[in-house]
Design a protein around this motif. Structure first.
Motif, mmCIF file in Angstrom:
data_model
loop_
_atom_site.group_PDB
_atom_site.id
_atom_site.type_symbol
_atom_site.label_atom_id
_atom_site.label_comp_id
_atom_site.label_asym_id
_atom_site.label_seq_id
_atom_site.Cartn_x
_atom_site.Cartn_y
_atom_site.Cartn_z
ATOM 1 N N GLU A 142 0.851 -1.176 0.000
ATOM 2 C CA GLU A 142 0.000 0.000 0.000
ATOM 3 C C GLU A 142 0.888 1.228 0.000
ATOM 4 O O GLU A 142 1.646 1.457 0.939
ATOM 5 C CB GLU A 142 -0.895 -0.022 1.239
ATOM 6 C CG GLU A 142 -1.764 1.204 1.424
ATOM 7 C CD GLU A 142 -2.486 1.139 2.745
ATOM 8 O OE1 GLU A 142 -2.815 2.210 3.270
ATOM 9 O OE2 GLU A 142 -2.709 0.019 3.243
ATOM 10 N N ALA A 191 1.541 6.316 10.905
ATOM 11 C CA ALA A 191 1.916 4.902 10.850
ATOM 12 C C ALA A 191 3.067 4.571 11.781
ATOM 13 O O ALA A 191 3.171 3.443 12.267
ATOM 14 C CB ALA A 191 2.290 4.517 9.417
ATOM 15 N N LEU A 216 3.690 0.189 2.590
ATOM 16 C CA LEU A 216 3.224 -0.672 3.675
ATOM 17 C C LEU A 216 3.003 -2.082 3.153
ATOM 18 O O LEU A 216 2.434 -2.280 2.075
ATOM 19 C CB LEU A 216 1.905 -0.131 4.247
ATOM 20 C CG LEU A 216 1.989 1.052 5.209
ATOM 21 C CD1 LEU A 216 0.589 1.568 5.520
ATOM 22 C CD2 LEU A 216 2.702 0.653 6.490
ATOM 23 N N HIS A 217 3.452 -3.068 3.931
ATOM 24 C CA HIS A 217 3.271 -4.467 3.579
ATOM 25 C C HIS A 217 2.636 -5.205 4.754
ATOM 26 O O HIS A 217 3.095 -5.059 5.894
ATOM 27 C CB HIS A 217 4.619 -5.136 3.269
ATOM 28 C CG HIS A 217 5.381 -4.503 2.160
ATOM 29 N ND1 HIS A 217 5.250 -4.891 0.849
ATOM 30 C CD2 HIS A 217 6.284 -3.492 2.170
ATOM 31 C CE1 HIS A 217 6.053 -4.156 0.099
ATOM 32 N NE2 HIS A 217 6.689 -3.295 0.886
ATOM 33 N N ASP A 218 1.633 -5.986 4.498
ATOM 34 C CA ASP A 218 1.092 -6.896 5.498
ATOM 35 C C ASP A 218 1.654 -8.279 5.215
ATOM 36 O O ASP A 218 1.575 -8.773 4.074
ATOM 37 C CB ASP A 218 -0.437 -6.919 5.449
ATOM 38 C CG ASP A 218 -1.054 -5.617 5.946
ATOM 39 O OD1 ASP A 218 -1.930 -5.078 5.254
ATOM 40 O OD2 ASP A 218 -0.642 -5.133 7.028
ATOM 41 N N ASP A 259 3.798 -3.395 13.349
ATOM 42 C CA ASP A 259 2.974 -4.294 14.154
ATOM 43 C C ASP A 259 3.477 -5.712 13.986
ATOM 44 O O ASP A 259 4.007 -6.081 12.928
ATOM 45 C CB ASP A 259 1.507 -4.231 13.723
ATOM 46 C CG ASP A 259 0.619 -3.561 14.764
ATOM 47 O OD1 ASP A 259 0.916 -3.716 15.963
ATOM 48 O OD2 ASP A 259 -0.350 -2.895 14.372
ATOM 49 N N ALA A 271 2.107 -9.431 10.652
ATOM 50 C CA ALA A 271 2.860 -8.201 10.910
ATOM 51 C C ALA A 271 2.596 -7.183 9.815
ATOM 52 O O ALA A 271 2.193 -7.529 8.697
ATOM 53 C CB ALA A 271 4.350 -8.508 11.006
ATOM 54 N N ARG A 272 2.823 -5.932 10.161
ATOM 55 C CA ARG A 272 2.743 -4.834 9.187
ATOM 56 C C ARG A 272 4.086 -4.141 9.165
ATOM 57 O O ARG A 272 4.613 -3.743 10.208
ATOM 58 C CB ARG A 272 1.617 -3.878 9.529
ATOM 59 C CG ARG A 272 1.571 -2.638 8.642
ATOM 60 C CD ARG A 272 0.219 -1.941 8.635
ATOM 61 N NE ARG A 272 -0.593 -2.425 7.519
ATOM 62 C CZ ARG A 272 -1.487 -1.675 6.867
ATOM 63 N NH1 ARG A 272 -1.714 -0.435 7.243
ATOM 64 N NH2 ARG A 272 -2.175 -2.170 5.866
ATOM 65 N N LEU A 278 6.638 -1.204 7.276
ATOM 66 C CA LEU A 278 6.816 -0.031 6.435
ATOM 67 C C LEU A 278 8.212 -0.128 5.833
ATOM 68 O O LEU A 278 9.199 -0.249 6.562
ATOM 69 C CB LEU A 278 6.688 1.243 7.275
ATOM 70 C CG LEU A 278 6.750 2.570 6.527
ATOM 71 C CD1 LEU A 278 5.530 2.732 5.626
ATOM 72 C CD2 LEU A 278 6.836 3.731 7.506
#
Length: 246
Positions: A3, A14, A43-45, A67, A111-112, A114
């Motif tokens: 994202e 963020a 952003l990556h999940d 996260d 996890a998230r 950046l």
């Protein structure tokens, strides 16, 4: 799916975990530089078990944990995996100004992340002395953290190791509170935690129950522990592991 960040405000929101390196770097940069960072941030999940960097690979990105929990993993010749470190929110990975990774980085939980292009991030540090200074201070903090982890597993009783681990994890991660008590989340399986702390799973179970009997904590479930007495937790860990955050 990645994202793309679109505003400096969204980027700062963020990373607003409090006292994280990236938040400090953003505060030290000129707004125009922050906007340039913005244009590059993604952003990556990631899911449990995803590999972010393989051992021996040179990452093209710098990752910042927003996260979740990541593991630094060594894979031995016999195929066995050993967790040698944890990355929690506000930690950075990607070996800036250096060569390939010495560890595999994989997700212990959802996890998230950046991320920024590594070459771009390095150039921002070169062009901004205050940001570079903050990063060097961060490297010294990482050395101190490594010392803590080494002390944690160096010839102590299992109950001392468990108390030390929970104390360090509580300081380094965000945690929930129920009333006046913190609830610490341990993302490792009991088998992985036993390997990490140099003990057998059944020994760890006895250690957790010993701390519960001492009134230090309450076992919520195998991954969550309500800290009843934080000072008693520090005392149970031993005097060598009471370093405070700067």
């Amino acid at each position: 799916m990645p994202e793309q960040m679109t505003t400096a405000r969204a980027l700062k929101a963020a990373v607003s975990h409090g006292n994280g390196l990236l938040e400090k770097l953003l505060d030290a940069l000129h707004p125009d530089v922050t906007e340039r960072l913005l244009s590059q941030a993604t952003l990556h999940d990631v899911a449990v078990g995803d590999t972010l960097i393989e051992r021996g690979a040179r990452s093209e990105d710098v990752g910042y944990v927003l996260d979740g929990t990541l593991a630094m993993v060594q894979v031995l010749e016999d195929g066995k995996k050993h967790i040698v470190g944890l990355l929690v929110p506000t930690d950075i990975y990607g070996r800036l100004f250096d060569g390939p990774s010495n560890y595999r980085i994989e997700a212990l939980s959802a996890a998230r992340i950046l991320s920024f292009p590594r070459a771009f991030f390095e150039q921002v540090l070169r062009d901004n002395p205050e940001a570079e200074r903050l990063f060097l201070v961060h490297l010294l903090d990482e050395v101190d953290a490594a010392r803590e982890w080494l002390l944690l597993i160096s010839g102590r009783r299992a109950v001392n190791r468990v108390a030390s681990f929970l104390s360090i994890l509580q300081r380094r991660t965000r945690f929930k509170r129920t009333g006046d008590h913190a609830v610490v989340h341990v993302p490792l399986s009991r088998k992985d935690l036993a390997q990490y702390l140099g003990a057998r799973p059944e020994t760890l179970s006895r250690a957790f129950h010993e701390l519960e009997d001492m009134g230090v904590l309450r076992i919520v479930d195998p991954h969550h522990f309500r800290i009843i007495d934080e000072q008693a937790l520090i005392a149970a860990s031993g005097d060598d592991l009471t370093l405070q955050d700067g």
